[in-house]
Enzyme design. Structure first.
Site, mmCIF file in Angstrom:
data_model
loop_
_atom_site.group_PDB
_atom_site.id
_atom_site.type_symbol
_atom_site.label_atom_id
_atom_site.label_comp_id
_atom_site.label_asym_id
_atom_site.label_seq_id
_atom_site.Cartn_x
_atom_site.Cartn_y
_atom_site.Cartn_z
ATOM 1 N N PHE A 176 0.857 -1.182 0.000
ATOM 2 C CA PHE A 176 0.000 0.000 0.000
ATOM 3 C C PHE A 176 0.897 1.238 0.000
ATOM 4 O O PHE A 176 2.107 1.153 0.237
ATOM 5 C CB PHE A 176 -0.882 -0.008 1.262
ATOM 6 C CG PHE A 176 -2.358 -0.193 0.987
ATOM 7 C CD1 PHE A 176 -2.809 -1.235 0.204
ATOM 8 C CD2 PHE A 176 -3.299 0.672 1.524
ATOM 9 C CE1 PHE A 176 -4.156 -1.415 -0.045
ATOM 10 C CE2 PHE A 176 -4.658 0.509 1.290
ATOM 11 C CZ PHE A 176 -5.084 -0.538 0.503
ATOM 12 N N GLU A 194 -6.851 1.788 -2.954
ATOM 13 C CA GLU A 194 -5.410 1.895 -3.162
ATOM 14 C C GLU A 194 -4.797 0.522 -3.444
ATOM 15 O O GLU A 194 -3.733 0.413 -4.053
ATOM 16 C CB GLU A 194 -4.804 2.492 -1.885
ATOM 17 C CG GLU A 194 -3.372 2.930 -1.993
ATOM 18 C CD GLU A 194 -2.991 3.741 -0.763
ATOM 19 O OE1 GLU A 194 -3.740 4.672 -0.415
ATOM 20 O OE2 GLU A 194 -1.968 3.430 -0.149
ATOM 21 N N ARG A 201 -3.355 10.444 6.548
ATOM 22 C CA ARG A 201 -3.465 9.035 6.954
ATOM 23 C C ARG A 201 -2.922 8.115 5.863
ATOM 24 O O ARG A 201 -3.186 8.329 4.681
ATOM 25 C CB ARG A 201 -4.934 8.678 7.225
ATOM 26 C CG ARG A 201 -5.126 7.204 7.558
ATOM 27 C CD ARG A 201 -6.557 6.900 7.922
ATOM 28 N NE ARG A 201 -7.478 6.982 6.808
ATOM 29 C CZ ARG A 201 -7.641 6.028 5.885
ATOM 30 N NH1 ARG A 201 -6.899 4.933 5.912
ATOM 31 N NH2 ARG A 201 -8.540 6.182 4.921
#
Length: 586
Positions: free
Chosen positions: A119, A255, A397
């Site tokens: 990620f 994502e 984040r």
């Protein structure tokens, strides 16, 4: 008027992952727990989380919780509190195993271990090669976690109040929170839920913006309840725009699509992320990728007739990989765009996604407010999940950290509440004045006559936020945005409902939600106007650089007089050396 009343040890408002993880902890400790949710619990917004949950299991590549901590501090643009980040990253592996044992069907590697995908913003060895840290259940991880937690709560005999809307907290003169006034949507009747402790777990406020990935229920209800109780909101200027929403519609493309090898291209077919993040490229952190896409479009390299989006290319991954690893994304794209991602690229553009600010809490889930020599907790009040700001996300984040946040701090809040209940065994007297104040708030919507409509004012608010508080900001634009939002707030006084019936009156619920959104919008624009630097998701064209000397601090917005204050960032972790701020490159 006589109001029906129920008593519990703990009232949990919100039935997403944070609320249900806390409720489970409490129910297993034999506390009486009420969970209030304005929708059926498994429709809470955790269900929409796609890509996965970060934990340094090292099932695919070497990994360590300390590397995860470094990535999270860097991803936060050094605004995250490092004690809370260490606590979260250290806890992650145990929480994944706990969820697996509770029934979450994580995807598997050929050797039987939990599958992990790369990620954005992840690295090995403190900024080295790409890590693979995100534990996934295909691209429906939130769905799997939410259903598992709900089933475990049913087993533990948690009491659910489904389709009840929380109006206001009940607070006594000494500052103790003693429960809340709620409204049963089916009957339109108020209900007073008296509790020794109350946990706000109401999620974010993505409905502030016209184009967003959020469910219609994400209207910042808990945030606004805290504001009305005199509690400030922290770091509200940091709103995350996810790089890959379906252009013009906003639905999320995880994502994980880029984690599986997808990449972005502009109208020239160029993989433009190589210019913005030479090392991480398409897996740079979300703020970096969102700004890169917005810049490509602003400079005329967007795709389509209007040059207003870029393309996400997945077809090179092959049909088998796409439909095994990303089945939900394939369904979404076919349903809303009528194309097959195994054959055509997906048009994408940044879309409002996640509220990184929120109700200030410590790492035990206790709601805290500043006092002269630091901060103190509000007795009986807790917050967890997206409505809370602990703060582990800081200014930006990382993907995969939100599901982790809700279970780590949902459990932490549950543990602290158990200790609080041991020390506070009896209910305190309910203050009539606070109950009457909450009832007056509800009864305001019984005013009759002609006036403005809720849907029209909400559309205007969402457009204003999108146009004046988006990816790129400036003093002039934000001031115009604040003036407009304050004007909309004034017009709220003239809003009237045409339907005053009680049974399933959703018009009244939407009016209460709009009141909440209005307060959150003012908090967001005011905080953004106040912060004169660029950090993480807050990108000021007139102050393009991060300014650690003046702005390495959390902002606090108070509803009273729209006042701003600030408090220091916790740079000292629990047990390891601090990660001092430095230039943030990917």
């Amino acid at each position: 008027m006589t109001i029906a009343k129920r008593q519990f040890d703990t009232l949990v408002i919100g039935a997403g992952g944070g609320g249900l993880r806390a409720a489970l902890q409490l129910a297993r400790a034999e506390a009486s727990v009420a969970v209030v949710s304005k929708v059926f619990p498994t429709r809470s917004h955790t269900v929409a989380a796609q890509g996965g949950m970060n934990a340094a299991l090292a099932n695919v590549l070497p990994d360590s919780w300390h590397w995860h901590m470094y990535d999270t501090v860097k991803g936060s643009d050094y605004l995250g509190d490092q004690d809370a980040i260490e606590y979260m990253c250290r806890s992650a592996s145990n929480l994944v195993v706990e969820l697996e044992h509770a029934g979450v069907p994580f995807s598997r590697l050929d050797n039987g271990k939990i599958y992990q995908r790369p990620f954005g913003g992840q690295s090995q060895n403190f900024g080295g090669d790409q890590a693979a840290r995100t534990c996934a259940a295909a691209d429906r991880t939130g769905h799997a976690i939410l259903h598992t937690l709900y089933q475990q709560n049913i087993r533990a005999k948690t009491h659910f109040f489904d389709e009840y809307f929380a109006i206001d907290l009940i607070k006594d003169e000494e500052g103790f929170i003693l429960g809340a006034l709620v409204l049963e949507i089916e009957t339109g009747e108020p209900l007073l839920i008296e509790a020794k402790t109350t946990l706000l777990a109401t999620g974010g406020a993505g409905q502030l913006f016209r184009t967003n990935t959020n469910a219609h229920i994400n209207t910042g209800d808990g945030l606004a309840m805290a504001l009305r109780a005199g509690i400030p909101l922290q770091d509200m200027e940091f709103f995350q725009f996810h790089p890959t929403g379906i252009a013009g519609r906003g639905m999320l493309i995880t994502e994980g699509a880029r984690g599986e090898g997808g990449y972005l291209t502009n109208r020239d077919g160029e993989r433009f992320m190589e210019r913005y993040a030479p090392h991480a490229r398409d897996l740079a952190s979300r703020d970096v990728v969102s700004r890169a896409i917005a810049t490509e479009v602003r400079e005329g390299r967007g795709c389509g007739d209007n040059r207003d989006h870029v393309m996400l290319k997945l077809d090179h991954l092959g049909r088998d990989v796409l439909y095994k690893r990303l089945p939900g994304i394939c369904d979404t794209v076919k349903t809303f765009l009528h194309i097959d991602p195994a054959e055509e690229s997906i048009p994408v553009f940044p879309t409002a996604h996640y509220t990184m600010g929120g109700i200030p809490t410590d790492r035990h889930g206790r709601v805290v407010v500043p006092v002269e020599q630091g901060q103190e907790s509000i007795p009986g009040l807790y917050a967890a999940g997206e409505c809370a700001c602990v703060s582990v996300h800081g200014a930006n984040r990382l993907g995969g950290n939100s599901l982790l946040d809700i279970v780590v701090f949902g459990r932490a809040a549950g543990n602290d509440i158990i200790e609080y209940l041991n020390d506070n065994r009896y209910h305190r007297p309910l203050p009539q004045e606070s109950v009457e104040q909450a009832m007056a708030h509800l009864q305001r919507w019984e005013q009759k006559g002609e006036g403005e409509s809720v849907p029209a004012l909400k559309r205007e608010l969402q457009s204003t936020m999108e146009n004046y508080c988006g990816v790129f900001r400036s003093e002039e634009i934000l001031q115009q945005g604040l003036d407009k939002v304050l004007g909309l707030e004034q017009r709220m006084q003239d809003v009237r409902l045409k339907d005053h019936s009680k049974i399933f009156n959703t018009a009244r619920i939407e009016a209460l939600e709009l009141e909440n959104l209005m307060d959150i919008a003012i908090a967001t624009v005011s905080s953004a106007l106040g912060r004169r630097e660029s950090r993480g998701a807050h990108s000021r064209m007139d102050y393009p650089d991060r300014d650690d000397q003046r702005w390495l601090k959390h902002s606090l917005y108070y509803k009273e007089q729209h006042r701003l204050d600030y408090k220091p960032v916790t740079l000292k972790p629990m047990t390891v050396e601090s990660f001092p701020p430095k230039a943030r490159v990917y």
